[in-house]
Design an enzyme around this catalytic site. Structure first.
Site, PDB file in Angstrom:
ATOM      1  N   LYS A  25      31.407  29.711  37.125  1.00  0.00           N
ATOM      2  CA  LYS A  25      30.354  29.354  36.188  1.00  0.00           C
ATOM      3  C   LYS A  25      29.734  27.997  36.520  1.00  0.00           C
ATOM      4  O   LYS A  25      28.516  27.887  36.663  1.00  0.00           O
ATOM      5  CB  LYS A  25      30.900  29.349  34.761  1.00  0.00           C
ATOM      6  CG  LYS A  25      31.643  30.611  34.345  1.00  0.00           C
ATOM      7  CD  LYS A  25      30.816  31.861  34.476  1.00  0.00           C
ATOM      8  CE  LYS A  25      31.487  33.076  33.839  1.00  0.00           C
ATOM      9  NZ  LYS A  25      32.769  33.456  34.421  1.00  0.00           N
ATOM     10  N   TRP A  29      39.897  36.653  26.088  1.00  0.00           N
ATOM     11  CA  TRP A  29      39.233  37.363  27.177  1.00  0.00           C
ATOM     12  C   TRP A  29      40.012  38.650  27.456  1.00  0.00           C
ATOM     13  O   TRP A  29      41.231  38.601  27.674  1.00  0.00           O
ATOM     14  CB  TRP A  29      39.213  36.458  28.397  1.00  0.00           C
ATOM     15  CG  TRP A  29      38.549  36.991  29.621  1.00  0.00           C
ATOM     16  CD1 TRP A  29      37.351  37.632  29.678  1.00  0.00           C
ATOM     17  CD2 TRP A  29      39.036  36.900  30.958  1.00  0.00           C
ATOM     18  NE1 TRP A  29      37.057  37.952  30.986  1.00  0.00           N
ATOM     19  CE2 TRP A  29      38.081  37.516  31.797  1.00  0.00           C
ATOM     20  CE3 TRP A  29      40.182  36.352  31.537  1.00  0.00           C
ATOM     21  CZ2 TRP A  29      38.234  37.613  33.170  1.00  0.00           C
ATOM     22  CZ3 TRP A  29      40.346  36.435  32.910  1.00  0.00           C
ATOM     23  CH2 TRP A  29      39.376  37.070  33.714  1.00  0.00           C
ATOM     24  N   ALA A  56      37.675  27.894  32.435  1.00  0.00           N
ATOM     25  CA  ALA A  56      36.681  28.601  33.247  1.00  0.00           C
ATOM     26  C   ALA A  56      35.271  28.053  33.071  1.00  0.00           C
ATOM     27  O   ALA A  56      34.368  28.475  33.793  1.00  0.00           O
ATOM     28  CB  ALA A  56      36.693  30.089  32.900  1.00  0.00           C
ATOM     29  N   ASP A  62      43.619  28.173  30.570  1.00  0.00           N
ATOM     30  CA  ASP A  62      42.562  28.842  31.328  1.00  0.00           C
ATOM     31  C   ASP A  62      41.286  28.041  31.104  1.00  0.00           C
ATOM     32  O   ASP A  62      40.746  28.016  29.996  1.00  0.00           O
ATOM     33  CB  ASP A  62      42.403  30.285  30.840  1.00  0.00           C
ATOM     34  CG  ASP A  62      41.427  31.094  31.693  1.00  0.00           C
ATOM     35  OD1 ASP A  62      40.761  30.496  32.563  1.00  0.00           O
ATOM     36  OD2 ASP A  62      41.322  32.316  31.474  1.00  0.00           O
TER      37      ASP A  62
END
Length: 394
Positions: free
Chosen positions: A243, A127, A210, A208
């Protein structure tokens, strides 16, 4: 003093959004921006979120600050959702943050405080905000091989070879599930090999996560994270609710610091609160309270899980439709990777020139590295994209 400022690079995704907006073609397709869209192109408010907000509106009698680390009920609910008892709760320090991005930034700040000379190993690609924040903080970045442009899968041998060069005091940044930007993920056996490397090198994992619930399911998507935290003495986890709860604008995230014992937990908790104080004082509460309300109400949680499953299956269906249409048009299974990838994104593994050709000739908008948001598709646009991919010779 302002005359000394220098212009910063334009955000490529924001620029792409504007180009898409200005394009008059009716058949244009937006696969750039990283938000979920339903079949009508809308990013809806989830049913459980609306119900939780109504419940909060009826009961809330104050807008006073929460603690520096946020509402403990939010931390407890998220730790249970992500870790599900993989480690004792007393070893997990946590602080609410403005979104998953805020959690990542606070994690990098914590790394810098704890080990100023730490190197952070980052997947190639990753990312873009990971790299941007690390560069801004002047933390050394060490890329490790990840995506294979030929197979459109994970270059796992290359990944392991690179990770084995890490040392104690280094940090290895991992995507818990639904790798962004590629959509290519490790399998259970490969995760076990990564854990072996973490144990042998002494490097600290930072995860991470997400997109929990967007890949193979809520429990399945958290399996690797849970196994890692139970296998190493220390771990950082940045979790996002943008999300899977669809509350993008509420900026709701949590940073967790997992330690080996309760004594280290106390110091970690104090440090997380201190970092929040330095950056923004008290974290935003509305999104966090929505999440904790949902997760602590059996009826709302069940409805949220059911709608999240609908979202996940819709993306899997779009993946399969696109792979099938490309196989029909090309007479080849070389696009089968699209059905194997997970999450919102896939990377086609083509050149920026081909991506530009898709935009100019066909009105297909995706990021220059060929990352496309699968959730930007629908049954009408799948054939348009498939034909464009074939026409430009990808």
């Amino acid at each position: 003093m302002f005359e000394t400022l220098k212009a910063q690079p334009a955000d490529k995704i924001l620029a792409l959004m504007q180009m898409y907006k200005d394009d008059p073609r009716e058949t244009k397709v937006d696969l750039g921006v990283g938000v979920y869209k339903d079949a009508t192109g809308l990013t809806p408010v989830m049913r459980a979120v609306k119900a939780a907000e109504h419940k909060i509106w009826e009961a809330q009698d104050s807008k006073v600050y929460t603690g520096l680390a946020g509402d403990p009920a939010f931390a407890d609910a998220m730790i249970d959702l992500v870790l599900d008892g993989a480690v004792p709760r007393a070893t997990v320090a946590a602080a609410a943050t403005p979104g998953g991005t805020g959690a990542v930034r606070q994690a990098f700040e914590l790394i810098q405080m704890a080990k100023p000379d730490a190197r952070v190993f980052v997947s190639d690609p990753t990312w873009p905000n990971h790299l941007s924040m690390l560069k801004y903080l002047n933390i050394e970045i060490v890329p490790y091989r990840y995506f294979d442009n030929e197979t459109r899968g994970v270059d796992f041998d290359g990944m392991l070879a690179d990770l084995k060069t890490a040392h104690a005091g280094d940090v290895i940044l991992l995507h818990g599930c639904c790798h962004n930007p590629t959509g290519a993920n490790l399998n259970a056996t490969e995760w076990d090999a990564v854990i072996d490397v973490l144990q042998s090198t002494g490097a600290t994992p930072m995860i991470d996560i997400a997109y929990q619930g967007f890949g193979d399911g809520l429990q399945e998507d958290a399996a690797a994270t849970r196994k890692i935290v139970s296998s190493v003495p220390e771990c950082l986890i940045a979790a996002s609710c943008s999300k899977n709860f669809g509350i993008y604008r509420e900026r709701t995230g949590l940073l967790m610091a997992v330690a080996s014992d309760a004594t280290a937990h106390d110091l970690n908790q104090q440090t997380l609160a201190y970092l929040n104080r330095q950056n923004f004082s008290f974290p935003p509460d509305h999104g966090a309270r929505v999440v904790s309300t949902i997760l602590n109400d059996a009826t709302l949680k069940a409805d949220w899980m059911a709608e999240l499953e609908e979202v996940r299956n819709a993306m899997l269906d779009l993946r399969q439709q696109l792979a099938d249409e490309l196989q029909r048009l090309s007479g080849s299974d070389r696009f089968g990777f699209l059905a194997q990838h997970r999450g919102m994104f896939s990377r086609l593994g083509t050149t920026p020139e081909k991506v530009e050709q898709l935009r100019t000739e066909h009105g297909i908008y995706m990021v220059g590295d060929s990352r496309m948001n699968i959730a930007g598709l629908n049954t009408k646009s799948v054939p348009i994209l498939a034909q464009a991919i074939i026409d430009v010779g990808i």
